[in-house]
Design a protein around this motif. Structure first.
Motif, PDB file in Angstrom:
ATOM      1  N   LEU A 229       0.865  -1.180   0.000  1.00 18.62           N
ATOM      2  CA  LEU A 229       0.000   0.000   0.000  1.00 18.62           C
ATOM      3  C   LEU A 229       0.906   1.235   0.000  1.00 18.62           C
ATOM      4  O   LEU A 229       1.729   1.395   0.901  1.00 18.62           O
ATOM      5  CB  LEU A 229      -0.884  -0.038   1.251  1.00 18.62           C
ATOM      6  N   THR A 230       0.775   2.080  -1.024  1.00 17.91           N
ATOM      7  CA  THR A 230       1.563   3.304  -1.116  1.00 17.91           C
ATOM      8  C   THR A 230       0.658   4.490  -0.807  1.00 17.91           C
ATOM      9  O   THR A 230      -0.393   4.653  -1.429  1.00 17.91           O
ATOM     10  CB  THR A 230       2.175   3.457  -2.522  1.00 17.91           C
ATOM     11  N   VAL A 231       1.065   5.286   0.162  1.00 20.80           N
ATOM     12  CA  VAL A 231       0.279   6.432   0.622  1.00 20.80           C
ATOM     13  C   VAL A 231       1.196   7.655   0.608  1.00 20.80           C
ATOM     14  O   VAL A 231       2.291   7.610   1.173  1.00 20.80           O
ATOM     15  CB  VAL A 231      -0.284   6.190   2.042  1.00 20.80           C
ATOM     16  N   ASP A 232       0.757   8.737  -0.030  1.00 18.13           N
ATOM     17  CA  ASP A 232       1.602   9.923  -0.183  1.00 18.13           C
ATOM     18  C   ASP A 232       1.855  10.694   1.105  1.00 18.13           C
ATOM     19  O   ASP A 232       2.923  11.245   1.300  1.00 18.13           O
ATOM     20  CB  ASP A 232       1.000  10.878  -1.223  1.00 18.13           C
ATOM     21  N   ASP A 233       0.871  10.745   1.991  1.00 19.59           N
ATOM     22  CA  ASP A 233       0.987  11.522   3.227  1.00 19.59           C
ATOM     23  C   ASP A 233       1.486  10.616   4.363  1.00 19.59           C
ATOM     24  O   ASP A 233       0.857   9.595   4.656  1.00 19.59           O
ATOM     25  CB  ASP A 233      -0.375  12.133   3.574  1.00 19.59           C
ATOM     26  N   PRO A 234       2.606  10.981   5.025  1.00 18.68           N
ATOM     27  CA  PRO A 234       3.139  10.108   6.079  1.00 18.68           C
ATOM     28  C   PRO A 234       2.198   9.898   7.262  1.00 18.68           C
ATOM     29  O   PRO A 234       2.147   8.802   7.819  1.00 18.68           O
ATOM     30  CB  PRO A 234       4.424  10.808   6.533  1.00 18.68           C
TER      31      PRO A 234
ATOM     32  N   MET B 268       2.598  -4.308   3.411  1.00 14.97           N
ATOM     33  CA  MET B 268       3.676  -3.328   3.503  1.00 14.97           C
ATOM     34  C   MET B 268       3.020  -1.980   3.240  1.00 14.97           C
ATOM     35  O   MET B 268       2.294  -1.829   2.259  1.00 14.97           O
ATOM     36  CB  MET B 268       4.753  -3.568   2.452  1.00 14.97           C
ATOM     37  N   VAL B 269       3.260  -1.013   4.109  1.00 13.28           N
ATOM     38  CA  VAL B 269       2.723   0.342   3.912  1.00 13.28           C
ATOM     39  C   VAL B 269       3.926   1.258   3.718  1.00 13.28           C
ATOM     40  O   VAL B 269       4.851   1.269   4.529  1.00 13.28           O
ATOM     41  CB  VAL B 269       1.875   0.791   5.121  1.00 13.28           C
ATOM     42  N   ASN B 270       3.910   2.004   2.601  1.00 11.44           N
ATOM     43  CA  ASN B 270       5.027   2.842   2.232  1.00 11.44           C
ATOM     44  C   ASN B 270       4.567   4.265   1.918  1.00 11.44           C
ATOM     45  O   ASN B 270       3.564   4.455   1.232  1.00 11.44           O
ATOM     46  CB  ASN B 270       5.739   2.247   1.004  1.00 11.44           C
ATOM     47  N   CYS B 271       5.302   5.224   2.420  1.00 11.85           N
ATOM     48  CA  CYS B 271       5.127   6.631   2.044  1.00 11.85           C
ATOM     49  C   CYS B 271       6.451   7.028   1.396  1.00 11.85           C
ATOM     50  O   CYS B 271       7.434   7.293   2.091  1.00 11.85           O
ATOM     51  CB  CYS B 271       4.829   7.486   3.273  1.00 11.85           C
ATOM     52  N   PRO B 272       6.505   7.040   0.063  1.00 11.34           N
ATOM     53  CA  PRO B 272       7.772   7.249  -0.646  1.00 11.34           C
ATOM     54  C   PRO B 272       8.435   8.587  -0.318  1.00 11.34           C
ATOM     55  O   PRO B 272       7.757   9.579  -0.074  1.00 11.34           O
ATOM     56  CB  PRO B 272       7.385   7.203  -2.115  1.00 11.34           C
TER      57      PRO B 272
END
Length: 136
Positions: free
Chosen positions: A83-88, A129-133
């Protein structure tokens, strides 16, 4: 072409999708039960309410799943739903929601490659997996 994860649950698909709907802001688009199958596809009475096919949309992405027959269910391994999320702050909130009642493999936190990253297994046994690039 589109690639979508298809998950198999140990008879708790409906509960998992309702949880994802709330925790991730998804929308369940289909929840087909075994009892709704054609007559030539009978299922045992105890499996009639189990999910034959489910589909949820989460921010434009599609996740599909079903309840595996008990004799065919295997514990998930060798993958994670990413899961990619822009806001930390939002990424951490989603990570905490997914890990509630499950287990944390890597706590959510800043890394050399992201503003925030964490790994967990949810209460239904699905690895995430949760990622904030990081900014590129």
């Amino acid at each position: 072409m589109q690639i979508n994860p298809y998950l198999f649950y140990d008879s708790n698909c409906e509960a998992a999708f309702k949880f994802y709907e709330k925790a991730l802001g998804g929308k369940i688009e289909m929840m087909l039960r075994n009892e709704e199958a054609p007559a030539e596809m009978p299922s045992p009475p105890e499996r009639k309410q189990k999910i034959m096919h489910a589909r949820i949309s989460i921010n434009g992405a599609i996740l599909m799943a079903s309840d595996a027959p008990p004799e065919r269910f295997n514990k998930p391994q060798g993958f994670a739903v990413s899961l990619t999320v822009d806001d930390p702050t939002e990424a951490e909130r989603k990570f905490k929601a997914l890990s509630e009642g499950g287990s944390v493999n890597m706590p959510f936190g800043k890394t050399f490659f992201s503003k925030g990253f964490g790994m967990c297994v949810d209460q239904f046994g699905i690895p995430w997996m949760v990622n904030c690039p990081a900014e590129m």
